[in-house]
Design a protein around this motif. Structure first.
Motif, PDB file in Angstrom:
ATOM      1  N   ASN A  88      70.863 -12.205 -15.088  1.00 41.96           N
ATOM      2  CA  ASN A  88      69.566 -11.558 -15.299  1.00 41.96           C
ATOM      3  C   ASN A  88      69.738 -10.213 -15.985  1.00 41.96           C
ATOM      4  O   ASN A  88      69.040  -9.258 -15.714  1.00 41.96           O
ATOM      5  CB  ASN A  88      68.804 -11.413 -13.978  1.00 41.96           C
ATOM      6  N   SER A  89      70.664 -10.159 -16.899  1.00 41.84           N
ATOM      7  CA  SER A  89      71.006  -8.919 -17.580  1.00 41.84           C
ATOM      8  C   SER A  89      70.535  -8.952 -19.027  1.00 41.84           C
ATOM      9  O   SER A  89      70.508 -10.003 -19.659  1.00 41.84           O
ATOM     10  CB  SER A  89      72.525  -8.734 -17.543  1.00 41.84           C
ATOM     11  N   SER A  90      70.219  -7.792 -19.545  1.00 41.44           N
ATOM     12  CA  SER A  90      69.796  -7.713 -20.943  1.00 41.44           C
ATOM     13  C   SER A  90      70.915  -8.121 -21.898  1.00 41.44           C
ATOM     14  O   SER A  90      70.640  -8.538 -23.019  1.00 41.44           O
ATOM     15  CB  SER A  90      69.325  -6.295 -21.271  1.00 41.44           C
ATOM     16  N   SER A  91      72.162  -8.051 -21.475  1.00 39.92           N
ATOM     17  CA  SER A  91      73.248  -8.452 -22.381  1.00 39.92           C
ATOM     18  C   SER A  91      73.147  -9.928 -22.732  1.00 39.92           C
ATOM     19  O   SER A  91      73.488 -10.331 -23.842  1.00 39.92           O
ATOM     20  CB  SER A  91      74.617  -8.130 -21.793  1.00 39.92           C
ATOM     21  N   GLY A  92      72.662 -10.749 -21.807  1.00 43.35           N
ATOM     22  CA  GLY A  92      72.468 -12.152 -22.102  1.00 43.35           C
ATOM     23  C   GLY A  92      71.415 -12.372 -23.169  1.00 43.35           C
ATOM     24  O   GLY A  92      71.490 -13.309 -23.955  1.00 43.35           O
ATOM     25  N   ILE A  93      70.448 -11.495 -23.210  1.00 45.09           N
ATOM     26  CA  ILE A  93      69.365 -11.611 -24.189  1.00 45.09           C
ATOM     27  C   ILE A  93      69.734 -10.921 -25.502  1.00 45.09           C
ATOM     28  O   ILE A  93      69.524 -11.466 -26.583  1.00 45.09           O
ATOM     29  CB  ILE A  93      68.065 -11.014 -23.608  1.00 45.09           C
ATOM     30  N   ILE A  94      70.296  -9.748 -25.417  1.00 44.69           N
ATOM     31  CA  ILE A  94      70.521  -8.939 -26.615  1.00 44.69           C
ATOM     32  C   ILE A  94      71.820  -9.302 -27.334  1.00 44.69           C
ATOM     33  O   ILE A  94      71.849  -9.390 -28.557  1.00 44.69           O
ATOM     34  CB  ILE A  94      70.502  -7.437 -26.250  1.00 44.69           C
ATOM     35  N   GLU A  95      72.890  -9.540 -26.604  1.00 42.97           N
ATOM     36  CA  GLU A  95      74.202  -9.700 -27.229  1.00 42.97           C
ATOM     37  C   GLU A  95      74.596 -11.139 -27.549  1.00 42.97           C
ATOM     38  O   GLU A  95      75.275 -11.379 -28.542  1.00 42.97           O
ATOM     39  CB  GLU A  95      75.268  -9.065 -26.334  1.00 42.97           C
ATOM     40  N   THR A  96      74.175 -12.098 -26.744  1.00 46.08           N
ATOM     41  CA  THR A  96      74.666 -13.466 -26.928  1.00 46.08           C
ATOM     42  C   THR A  96      74.233 -14.093 -28.245  1.00 46.08           C
ATOM     43  O   THR A  96      74.947 -14.930 -28.783  1.00 46.08           O
ATOM     44  CB  THR A  96      74.233 -14.385 -25.771  1.00 46.08           C
ATOM     45  N   ALA A  97      73.099 -13.696 -28.767  1.00 53.08           N
ATOM     46  CA  ALA A  97      72.620 -14.275 -30.025  1.00 53.08           C
ATOM     47  C   ALA A  97      73.512 -13.900 -31.199  1.00 53.08           C
ATOM     48  O   ALA A  97      73.547 -14.607 -32.199  1.00 53.08           O
ATOM     49  CB  ALA A  97      71.183 -13.838 -30.297  1.00 53.08           C
ATOM     50  N   SER A  98      74.240 -12.818 -31.088  1.00 52.41           N
ATOM     51  CA  SER A  98      75.114 -12.381 -32.180  1.00 52.41           C
ATOM     52  C   SER A  98      76.418 -13.165 -32.234  1.00 52.41           C
ATOM     53  O   SER A  98      77.096 -13.161 -33.250  1.00 52.41           O
ATOM     54  CB  SER A  98      75.424 -10.893 -32.052  1.00 52.41           C
ATOM     55  N   VAL A  99      76.800 -13.834 -31.132  1.00 52.98           N
ATOM     56  CA  VAL A  99      78.106 -14.497 -31.094  1.00 52.98           C
ATOM     57  C   VAL A  99      78.123 -15.793 -31.912  1.00 52.98           C
ATOM     58  O   VAL A  99      79.030 -15.916 -32.729  1.00 52.98           O
ATOM     59  CB  VAL A  99      78.548 -14.689 -29.640  1.00 52.98           C
ATOM     60  N   PRO A 100      77.288 -16.752 -31.820  1.00 49.76           N
ATOM     61  CA  PRO A 100      76.258 -17.021 -30.816  1.00 49.76           C
ATOM     62  C   PRO A 100      76.806 -17.856 -29.656  1.00 49.76           C
ATOM     63  O   PRO A 100      77.682 -18.686 -29.839  1.00 49.76           O
ATOM     64  CB  PRO A 100      75.226 -17.832 -31.585  1.00 49.76           C
ATOM     65  N   ALA A 131      84.458 -10.550 -25.360  1.00 49.57           N
ATOM     66  CA  ALA A 131      84.752 -11.599 -24.379  1.00 49.57           C
ATOM     67  C   ALA A 131      83.799 -12.777 -24.548  1.00 49.57           C
ATOM     68  O   ALA A 131      84.129 -13.902 -24.175  1.00 49.57           O
ATOM     69  CB  ALA A 131      84.652 -11.035 -22.969  1.00 49.57           C
ATOM     70  N   LEU A 132      82.632 -12.531 -25.125  1.00 52.27           N
ATOM     71  CA  LEU A 132      81.670 -13.613 -25.337  1.00 52.27           C
ATOM     72  C   LEU A 132      82.214 -14.697 -26.264  1.00 52.27           C
ATOM     73  O   LEU A 132      81.736 -15.826 -26.232  1.00 52.27           O
ATOM     74  CB  LEU A 132      80.362 -13.063 -25.907  1.00 52.27           C
ATOM     75  N   ASN A 133      83.199 -14.368 -27.070  1.00 50.19           N
ATOM     76  CA  ASN A 133      83.809 -15.369 -27.949  1.00 50.19           C
ATOM     77  C   ASN A 133      84.594 -16.416 -27.178  1.00 50.19           C
ATOM     78  O   ASN A 133      84.986 -17.434 -27.745  1.00 50.19           O
ATOM     79  CB  ASN A 133      84.734 -14.692 -28.968  1.00 50.19           C
ATOM     80  N   TYR A 134      84.846 -16.184 -25.902  1.00 49.73           N
ATOM     81  CA  TYR A 134      85.678 -17.083 -25.110  1.00 49.73           C
ATOM     82  C   TYR A 134      84.909 -17.821 -24.024  1.00 49.73           C
ATOM     83  O   TYR A 134      85.513 -18.450 -23.165  1.00 49.73           O
ATOM     84  CB  TYR A 134      86.830 -16.290 -24.475  1.00 49.73           C
ATOM     85  N   VAL A 135      83.585 -17.748 -24.047  1.00 51.13           N
ATOM     86  CA  VAL A 135      82.781 -18.433 -23.035  1.00 51.13           C
ATOM     87  C   VAL A 135      81.872 -19.453 -23.694  1.00 51.13           C
ATOM     88  O   VAL A 135      81.554 -19.351 -24.880  1.00 51.13           O
ATOM     89  CB  VAL A 135      81.945 -17.443 -22.187  1.00 51.13           C
ATOM     90  N   GLY A 136      81.456 -20.429 -22.910  1.00 48.34           N
ATOM     91  CA  GLY A 136      80.544 -21.443 -23.431  1.00 48.34           C
ATOM     92  C   GLY A 136      79.104 -21.185 -23.039  1.00 48.34           C
ATOM     93  O   GLY A 136      78.186 -21.760 -23.606  1.00 48.34           O
ATOM     94  N   LEU A 137      78.901 -20.282 -22.055  1.00 47.08           N
ATOM     95  CA  LEU A 137      77.569 -20.052 -21.524  1.00 47.08           C
ATOM     96  C   LEU A 137      77.564 -18.757 -20.730  1.00 47.08           C
ATOM     97  O   LEU A 137      78.530 -18.451 -20.035  1.00 47.08           O
ATOM     98  CB  LEU A 137      77.188 -21.232 -20.609  1.00 47.08           C
ATOM     99  N   VAL A 138      76.480 -18.011 -20.837  1.00 45.45           N
ATOM    100  CA  VAL A 138      76.295 -16.790 -20.046  1.00 45.45           C
ATOM    101  C   VAL A 138      75.104 -17.025 -19.129  1.00 45.45           C
ATOM    102  O   VAL A 138      74.048 -17.475 -19.574  1.00 45.45           O
ATOM    103  CB  VAL A 138      76.034 -15.567 -20.950  1.00 45.45           C
ATOM    104  N   ILE A 139      75.275 -16.741 -17.838  1.00 41.81           N
ATOM    105  CA  ILE A 139      74.205 -16.933 -16.862  1.00 41.81           C
ATOM    106  C   ILE A 139      73.998 -15.629 -16.107  1.00 41.81           C
ATOM    107  O   ILE A 139      74.952 -15.036 -15.620  1.00 41.81           O
ATOM    108  CB  ILE A 139      74.562 -18.043 -15.847  1.00 41.81           C
TER     109      ILE A 139
END
Length: 108
Positions: free
Chosen positions: A12-24, A2-10
């Motif tokens: 306090n979850s580790s997914s924002g830190i760990i997963e978003t860099a892979s999309v990016p 689903a991260l492929n369809y968003v422009g920004l993640v906001i």
């Protein structure tokens, strides 16, 4: 993802830190919950006031941060992780009892 369809993640979850860099995709980490974790360059940290969050959103939308995000290397990436997970799952006994009970909830 689903991260492929968003422009920004906001959040306090580790997914924002760990997963978003892979999309990016850019991420804003709010608060102290994830302190101590390595934050990739695509992640903007803010303490959590409304003014700070709005400023972080504006920063995330800039062409400069888009370049930083696109060039981010995920420090949590490890080649072969998916294969390792599948291998471990295949070794688990097939007769594991699930002790968690599930309930159907009917919504009207």
């Amino acid at each position: 993802s689903a991260l492929n369809y968003v422009g920004l993640v906001i959040g306090n979850s580790s997914s924002g830190i760990i997963e978003t860099a892979s999309v990016p995709v850019a991420a804003i980490d709010i608060g102290m919950r994830e302190n101590g974790r390595v934050r990739p360059d695509n992640v903007i940290w803010t303490a959590g006031s409304a003014q700070e969050i709005l400023a972080a959103i504006e920063k995330a939308k800039t062409p400069e941060h888009a370049k930083v995000t696109a060039a981010t290397v995920n420090p949590y990436y490890k080649q072969g992780t998916s294969e390792e997970i599948v291998s471990i799952i295949k070794k688990l006994p097939k007769n594991i009892e699930n002790s968690k009970e599930f309930y159907d909830v009917l919504f009207k």
